[in-house]
Scaffold this motif. Structure first.
Motif, PDB file in Angstrom:
ATOM      1  N   GLY A   1      -2.447   0.829  -4.207  1.00 30.87           N
ATOM      2  CA  GLY A   1      -1.150   0.155  -4.063  1.00 30.87           C
ATOM      3  C   GLY A   1      -0.937  -0.805  -5.204  1.00 30.87           C
ATOM      4  O   GLY A   1      -1.518  -0.670  -6.275  1.00 30.87           O
TER       5      GLY A   1
ATOM      6  N   LYS B   1       0.609   6.616   2.799  1.00 30.02           N
ATOM      7  CA  LYS B   1      -0.475   6.961   3.713  1.00 30.02           C
ATOM      8  C   LYS B   1      -1.525   5.854   3.666  1.00 30.02           C
ATOM      9  O   LYS B   1      -2.233   5.690   2.680  1.00 30.02           O
ATOM     10  N   THR B   2      -1.597   5.114   4.771  1.00 27.55           N
ATOM     11  CA  THR B   2      -2.505   3.979   4.835  1.00 27.55           C
ATOM     12  C   THR B   2      -3.661   4.288   5.778  1.00 27.55           C
ATOM     13  O   THR B   2      -3.449   4.739   6.906  1.00 27.55           O
ATOM     14  N   LYS B   3      -4.877   4.032   5.307  1.00 22.83           N
ATOM     15  CA  LYS B   3      -6.060   4.218   6.132  1.00 22.83           C
ATOM     16  C   LYS B   3      -6.674   2.862   6.419  1.00 22.83           C
ATOM     17  O   LYS B   3      -7.149   2.163   5.528  1.00 22.83           O
TER      18      LYS B   3
ATOM     19  N   THR C   1      -0.185  -7.987   3.431  1.00 24.74           N
ATOM     20  CA  THR C   1      -0.187  -6.568   3.087  1.00 24.74           C
ATOM     21  C   THR C   1       1.017  -5.901   3.744  1.00 24.74           C
ATOM     22  O   THR C   1       1.250  -6.082   4.949  1.00 24.74           O
TER      23      THR C   1
ATOM     24  N   SER D   1       3.631  -2.315   4.109  1.00 27.15           N
ATOM     25  CA  SER D   1       3.728  -0.867   3.972  1.00 27.15           C
ATOM     26  C   SER D   1       4.642  -0.532   2.806  1.00 27.15           C
ATOM     27  O   SER D   1       5.302  -1.416   2.237  1.00 27.15           O
ATOM     28  N   SER D   2       4.710   0.739   2.459  1.00 28.79           N
ATOM     29  CA  SER D   2       5.525   1.150   1.310  1.00 28.79           C
ATOM     30  C   SER D   2       7.003   0.879   1.518  1.00 28.79           C
ATOM     31  O   SER D   2       7.765   0.773   0.553  1.00 28.79           O
TER      32      SER D   2
ATOM     33  N   VAL E   1       0.835  -1.193   0.000  1.00 29.37           N
ATOM     34  CA  VAL E   1       0.000   0.000   0.000  1.00 29.37           C
ATOM     35  C   VAL E   1       0.872   1.246   0.000  1.00 29.37           C
ATOM     36  O   VAL E   1       2.083   1.181   0.256  1.00 29.37           O
TER      37      VAL E   1
ATOM     38  N   ASP F   1     -10.327   0.707   5.240  1.00 24.28           N
ATOM     39  CA  ASP F   1     -10.730   1.300   3.976  1.00 24.28           C
ATOM     40  C   ASP F   1      -9.862   0.732   2.856  1.00 24.28           C
ATOM     41  O   ASP F   1      -8.842   0.079   3.104  1.00 24.28           O
ATOM     42  N   SER F   2     -10.280   0.970   1.619  1.00 21.59           N
ATOM     43  CA  SER F   2      -9.505   0.565   0.459  1.00 21.59           C
ATOM     44  C   SER F   2      -8.344   1.536   0.257  1.00 21.59           C
ATOM     45  O   SER F   2      -8.524   2.750   0.361  1.00 21.59           O
ATOM     46  N   ASN F   3      -7.146   0.995  -0.012  1.00 22.24           N
ATOM     47  CA  ASN F   3      -5.953   1.813  -0.199  1.00 22.24           C
ATOM     48  C   ASN F   3      -5.333   1.516  -1.564  1.00 22.24           C
ATOM     49  O   ASN F   3      -5.228   0.349  -1.959  1.00 22.24           O
TER      50      ASN F   3
END
Length: 716
Positions: free
Chosen positions: A337, A328-330, A410, A412-413, A325, A333-335
């Motif tokens: 990526g 900025k991950t929420k 999943t 993070s960046s 993703v 909710d859909s992110n």
């Protein structure tokens, strides 16, 4: 003609299997009515010419298709067939330096271990350049010398000579069988062979006669704009017309002659397979994957490697879906990526890393994954992928009615894991009988198990190993914090009657293992566990040494492990698992090992480039002969190359490290550092170097978009 070819093959003691596509389905072996149907539709032009690139299109559109040499090789190899006969070979077309028209037959010969029996390259080709191309691809080309002539040329399809000298010649088809057997079955080379059989003298055409016709046909093809895969049928049609059918008559007769030769070679190969051929005495080399069990006609399209395997990895194989993703991950909710899918699973990752590392070291060691997949599309795709990578898939059981395991994560960046979901239900099932069968087949020197196996299954396997394969190193990969506690449910035994030799946990997994052993009451064993722990000399004096060392500069890692209780927990686990390699991420690796001669470590020189930052030993019970038991603790920092990595994912970092380490645990006594006796300085230095490079392998995978970096194969 097709029926006549099959009859010739049967008359010469072999089994024919004509290849074709019917309504988009690939067939290896046709019924008489299917042959008749294909002959009829081909005369009407309703048949596709199918090579490697045309497979998907032909299947998707449910077309009928005739197979080129390239595709016949692919289908033959999938079905376990080692030899096939044809008419003429494709090759480098004339003026290919302008058109780049090179047949896919040639590249397929460079990567598929099937022997093609033909009458040489088609006369319309540049035969000299065709031979050069095949040499570059590593393809053996030999010509049958049927009349004892001194200088043997590669035949030119209709003609016995082409003006191009053959690199090799032979005067019996048993010779060919021996060459092919050594090339593919003994040495395990994955390239094919071309066996050229000149057309018999009574049917061959004059080369000067044919060349004149070909030159005219090539000019006409240019004028009418014929190109690509249409060139060959156009030219052959023109030659047939201009020779008033003599070329077709010649073609049919030498195809029958080639089929007879191919049947003899197939029989000779069967004889080689049954009798075996001695391998070089100084090396044990891996035989070819996909070797035909010639005693089973119509063998299914599955790979069968040699029985013996240096390492067996028992664990999970799954379809991995890795999502990354944005910055900025929420949550909830859909992110936006990226999503990538690949084959994964801890067992697969370890075996793949071991495979790559063995390639890097040019070792003859082999690694076989033993696992289970469903008979669904995912499972079949996984097995097919392994076969295409020349990875031994023969230990994987395909379970009817089951779903293949899947893992979804999943990240993070910056590559850190956020959350993951693993469906490993198929691996949790009881397939101990299959695992035991594969262990007996392989007789391995190393067995690696991951904690995806149900404890009851793992216990059956460990019991069998202890009774029948107690020479093997048994290594357990905790897999995750949640599953690490499963090790406490295993019948591990206590040193020196231990079944497990090594575990590779993280600090968190050490804590989970410790909690599990405590809950199982295994630290209440005052008959075996406590006496052994007491014999290791982990007493107040040793703890003072630890505390003093942890307070020194640059030993903050040790201080942290002591304050967290990780070391104290590891000490209590050592009687059950006498080698613990604790993965510390950016802080490197800490190893703890039971030794029966700790004083020998006093004489280990530390001039090696791969030396640990510190080495500390306890001194416990003195054994018969004067040697002293104890624990050896060593810390290995991460290599400089692993600092400031551009991390893409962390999925396979630990698996890469373990796979590399296992590849370096060779069968020699001086290389097996998991045993409690120190054999030599070279053994210890070898371990240090292996641990350093195993961390490099881990770093390569951290920077890779795939779980296991293919760059490991260059890590010598």
């Amino acid at each position: 003609m097709a029926q006549d070819v099959e009859k010739v093959i049967r008359d010469n003691g072999a089994i024919p299997a004509t290849c074709a596509f019917i309504d988009g389905v690939p067939y290896v072996g046709l019924q008489p009515e299917q042959l008749a149907m294909l002959a009829e539709v081909s005369t009407q032009g309703h048949i596709n010419k199918v090579s490697r690139r045309d497979i998907g299109y032909t299947m998707a559109n449910k077309l009928n298709g005739g197979t080129t040499i390239a595709l016949t090789m692919i289908l033959s190899h999938m079905a376990g067939i080692q030899v096939f006969s044809t008419g003429g070979l494709g090759g480098v077309h004339k003026e290919a330096h302008l058109t780049f028209d090179v047949s896919a037959d040639l590249t397929e010969l460079g990567r598929t271990p099937v022997t093609v029996v033909c009458s040489g390259p088609k006369a319309i080709l540049d035969i000299g350049l065709t031979m050069e191309f095949l040499e570059t691809q590593g393809v053996f080309v030999g010509t049958y010398n049927d009349n004892g002539r001194p200088n043997v040329e590669v035949p030119g399809f209709y003609c016995r000579e082409s003006g191009v000298k053959s690199a090799y010649s032979f005067d019996s088809f048993d010779q060919v069988a021996g060459i092919v057997h050594n090339h593919n079955n003994v040495m395990g080379l994955t390239s094919g062979s071309v066996i050229c059989v000149p057309p018999p003298e009574d049917i061959a055409l004059s080369s000067s006669f044919i060349n004149g016709i070909i030159d005219g046909a090539l000019k006409e093809a240019k004028l009418v704009g014929v190109s690509g895969k249409e060139v060959t049928p156009f030219l052959l049609s023109k030659i047939a017309k201009d020779t008033h059918g003599k070329s077709v008559e010649c073609n049919i007769k030498f195809v029958l002659n080639n089929a007879k030769a191919a049947a003899k070679i197939a029989k000779g190969l069967l004889e080689c397979d049954v009798q075996g051929t001695p391998v070089m005495s100084t090396h044990v080399l891996p035989p070819a994957l996909g070797q035909l069990d010639a005693s089973v006609p119509g063998q299914a399209a599955t790979s069968r490697a040699a029985d013996a395997a240096h390492t067996v990895v028992v664990g999970s194989i799954a379809l991995d879906t890795i999502s990354t993703v944005g910055a900025k991950t929420k949550m909830g909710d859909s992110n936006p990526g990226s999503v990538e899918s690949s084959v994964g699973g801890v067992g697969y990752n370890i075996s793949l890393a071991c495979h790559y590392a063995s390639m890097a070291a040019l070792e003859s060691s082999s690694c076989r994954l033993v696992s289970m997949v469903g008979d669904d599309f995912s499972g079949k795709s996984i097995v097919s992928l392994l076969d295409s990578q020349n990875i031994d898939s023969s230990g994987i059981k395909v379970a009817p009615g089951q779903s293949t395991a899947q893992y979804s994560s999943t990240h993070s960046s910056d590559g850190e894991l956020i959350v993951a979901c693993a469906d490993m239900a198929i691996i949790e099932q009881d397939f101990a009988a299959h695992i035991i069968e594969q262990l007996d087949r392989a007789n391995p020197q190393n067995v690696v198990m991951d904690c995806n196996l149900a404890p009851a299954v793992a216990n059956k396997v460990l019991h069998h190993i202890y009774k029948n394969h107690n020479h093997a190193n048994v290594i357990i990969e905790p897999t995750s914090h949640a599953k690490a506690s499963r090790i406490s449910q295993l019948n591990t035994g206590v040193f020196p009657n231990n079944v497990l030799h090594l575990a590779t946990p993280t600090a968190a997994e050490v804590e989970s293992m410790y909690a599990g052993f405590s809950e199982q009451g295994k630290f209440d064993d005052f008959d075996q566990w406590f006496p052994l722990l007491d014999a290791l000399g982990i007493d107040g004096t040793f703890r003072e040494k630890l505390n003093a060392l942890s307070n020194k500069k640059d030993h903050h890692v040790l201080k942290s492990l002591l304050s967290q209780g990780t070391l104290q927990q590891a000490f209590q686990l050592l009687p059950f698992v006498p080698n613990l390699y604790v993965k510390l991420g950016a802080n490197g690796l800490l190893t703890l090992s039971i030794s029966t001669n700790v004083n020998d470590y006093k004489s280990i020189p530390t001039t090696s480039l791969y030396r640990p930052t510190f080495m500390l030993k306890s001194e416990g019970r003195v054994l018969e002969g004067g040697s002293t038991m104890g624990v050896i603790i060593q810390h290995f920092p991460i290599p400089a190359e692993n600092q400031n990595l551009a991390i893409k994912n962390v999925t396979g970092a630990g698996d890469s490290m373990l796979g590399f380490l296992v590849s370096r645990l060779l069968g020699r006594d001086d290389a097996n550092w998991l045993q409690p006796e120190l054999q030599s300085v070279e053994q210890e230095w070898g371990k240090w170097e292996a641990l350093y490079k195993a961390q490099l392998a881990s770093g390569l995978s951290l920077e890779s978009s795939t779980a296991i970096s293919e760059e490991i194969r260059f890590l010598k």
